[in-house]
Write a protein that holds these residues in place. Structure first.
Motif, PDB file in Angstrom:
ATOM      1  N   GLU A  97       0.817  -1.207   0.000  1.00  0.00           N
ATOM      2  CA  GLU A  97       0.000   0.000   0.000  1.00  0.00           C
ATOM      3  C   GLU A  97       0.857   1.267   0.000  1.00  0.00           C
ATOM      4  O   GLU A  97       0.522   2.259  -0.649  1.00  0.00           O
ATOM      5  CB  GLU A  97      -0.954   0.008   1.195  1.00  0.00           C
ATOM      6  CG  GLU A  97      -2.010   1.093   1.122  1.00  0.00           C
ATOM      7  CD  GLU A  97      -3.218   0.822   1.970  1.00  0.00           C
ATOM      8  OE1 GLU A  97      -4.235   1.508   1.757  1.00  0.00           O
ATOM      9  OE2 GLU A  97      -3.154  -0.061   2.843  1.00  0.00           O
ATOM     10  N   ASN A 106       0.506   3.744  -3.113  1.00  0.00           N
ATOM     11  CA  ASN A 106       0.119   5.151  -2.945  1.00  0.00           C
ATOM     12  C   ASN A 106       1.099   6.116  -3.599  1.00  0.00           C
ATOM     13  O   ASN A 106       0.786   7.293  -3.802  1.00  0.00           O
ATOM     14  CB  ASN A 106      -0.020   5.485  -1.456  1.00  0.00           C
ATOM     15  CG  ASN A 106      -1.350   5.011  -0.891  1.00  0.00           C
ATOM     16  OD1 ASN A 106      -2.369   5.055  -1.566  1.00  0.00           O
ATOM     17  ND2 ASN A 106      -1.349   4.544   0.354  1.00  0.00           N
ATOM     18  N   TRP A 114      -7.921  -0.507  -7.082  1.00  0.00           N
ATOM     19  CA  TRP A 114      -6.463  -0.612  -7.239  1.00  0.00           C
ATOM     20  C   TRP A 114      -6.093  -1.176  -8.616  1.00  0.00           C
ATOM     21  O   TRP A 114      -5.131  -0.726  -9.238  1.00  0.00           O
ATOM     22  CB  TRP A 114      -5.865  -1.455  -6.111  1.00  0.00           C
ATOM     23  CG  TRP A 114      -5.794  -0.701  -4.821  1.00  0.00           C
ATOM     24  CD1 TRP A 114      -6.500  -0.936  -3.676  1.00  0.00           C
ATOM     25  CD2 TRP A 114      -4.972   0.446  -4.542  1.00  0.00           C
ATOM     26  NE1 TRP A 114      -6.180  -0.013  -2.709  1.00  0.00           N
ATOM     27  CE2 TRP A 114      -5.251   0.849  -3.207  1.00  0.00           C
ATOM     28  CE3 TRP A 114      -4.053   1.182  -5.279  1.00  0.00           C
ATOM     29  CZ2 TRP A 114      -4.617   1.939  -2.614  1.00  0.00           C
ATOM     30  CZ3 TRP A 114      -3.421   2.278  -4.692  1.00  0.00           C
ATOM     31  CH2 TRP A 114      -3.709   2.641  -3.372  1.00  0.00           C
ATOM     32  N   GLN A 170       0.206  -1.742  -6.927  1.00  0.00           N
ATOM     33  CA  GLN A 170      -1.234  -1.492  -6.967  1.00  0.00           C
ATOM     34  C   GLN A 170      -1.983  -2.775  -7.345  1.00  0.00           C
ATOM     35  O   GLN A 170      -3.018  -3.099  -6.751  1.00  0.00           O
ATOM     36  CB  GLN A 170      -1.537  -0.385  -7.982  1.00  0.00           C
ATOM     37  CG  GLN A 170      -1.067   0.997  -7.527  1.00  0.00           C
ATOM     38  CD  GLN A 170      -1.142   2.043  -8.621  1.00  0.00           C
ATOM     39  OE1 GLN A 170      -1.202   1.725  -9.808  1.00  0.00           O
ATOM     40  NE2 GLN A 170      -1.133   3.316  -8.237  1.00  0.00           N
TER      41      GLN A 170
END
Length: 262
Positions: A63, A67, A97, A74
């Motif tokens: 994550e 990000n 995602w 992702q």
């Protein structure tokens, strides 16, 4: 012998310390925002390499990298949400995602996004949108996408039905070792759809998929041996493959195996 054993113990300890140093180094870099280190740390936690395996920690680091826009992270994060591993299961978050990765042109993300649309998981069901994403990934030589696109043409879902186009995509994916494509291409040869009918070529592709553990291909290969289609009849070989399929939790194979018993 004793010296050799001691040497092995010494090397094992050295490698253990080296791995620990590598992990500590990754943690330091990842904590400072280095995307590659975050991704590598996530992979290590996912696989349990050099650290205790932990899907939760894998999700944490994926994550972090996701990000920052890393499409591979992702996609992996999406898969964890899709399966509910290391995070609460959510098709919606998985699709979000996958879409981020897909919009960056990442083939695996595009493939997974297509699957979400095909199954209506996290997004409204749409065969046409599924095909749109699979086409993008297939054009990048992504084997799973090519296989799925071939299946879409075979069934006429999201595209005009075409056995010829189905075979073209199955061949591309099968050549890369995709199990589903190998099995489906074999069926095309068996039925003579999109190609000249050939039991011999069907057997070749069924065997490739069967050797990779595909339970349906194992059963169908067994039936070819039982019926003598594309191969010489062989009760022994038929039993071998049907039994393999049964052990691989193929219910139809188990039922057939019972009937084959003397």
């Amino acid at each position: 012998m004793k010296k050799f054993t001691l040497l092995l113990c010494f090397l094992s300890c050295v490698l253990g310390y080296a791995q620990r140093d590598d992990i500590q180094s990754l943690v330091v870099k990842a904590s400072k925002g280095d995307v590659i280190s975050q991704q590598l740390l996530a992979i290590n936690y996912e696989r349990g390499t050099g650290v205790a395996q932990s899907y939760q920690k894998a999700v944490y680091w994926y994550e972090k990298a996701a990000n920052q826009g890393d499409p591979r992270s992702q996609t992996r994060l999406g898969i964890f949400y899709y399966k509910g591993q290391g995070a609460e299961q959510s098709y919606k978050k998985a699709a979000e995602w996958f879409e981020r990765a897909a919009n960056q042109g990442f083939a695996e993300g595009q493939t997974k996004m297509g699957i979400c649309y095909y199954k209506g998981q996290g997004v409204p069901q749409s065969d046409s949108k599924a095909v749109e994403w699979w086409q993008k990934a297939a054009d990048q030589q992504h084997a799973e996408a090519q296989s799925l696109l071939g299946y879409a043409y075979w069934r006429g879902q999201g595209v005009t039905q075409s056995d010829n186009d189905a075979v073209m995509w199955f061949e591309k994916a099968a050549a890369q070792g995709d199990i589903d494509a190998q099995r489906d291409l074999a069926t095309c040869y068996f039925q003579g759809k999109g190609v000249s009918q050939s039991y011999e070529k069907a057997v070749v592709w069924y065997e490739k998929a069967a050797n990779q553990g595909d339970k349906e291909a194992q059963l169908l290969l067994g039936l070819c041996y039982q019926q003598g289609k594309g191969v010489d009849k062989s009760f022994a070989r038929a039993t071998f493959w049907v039994e393999k399929a049964c052990k691989n939790f193929n219910k139809r194979a188990c039922e057939l195996l019972e009937k084959m018993k003397p």
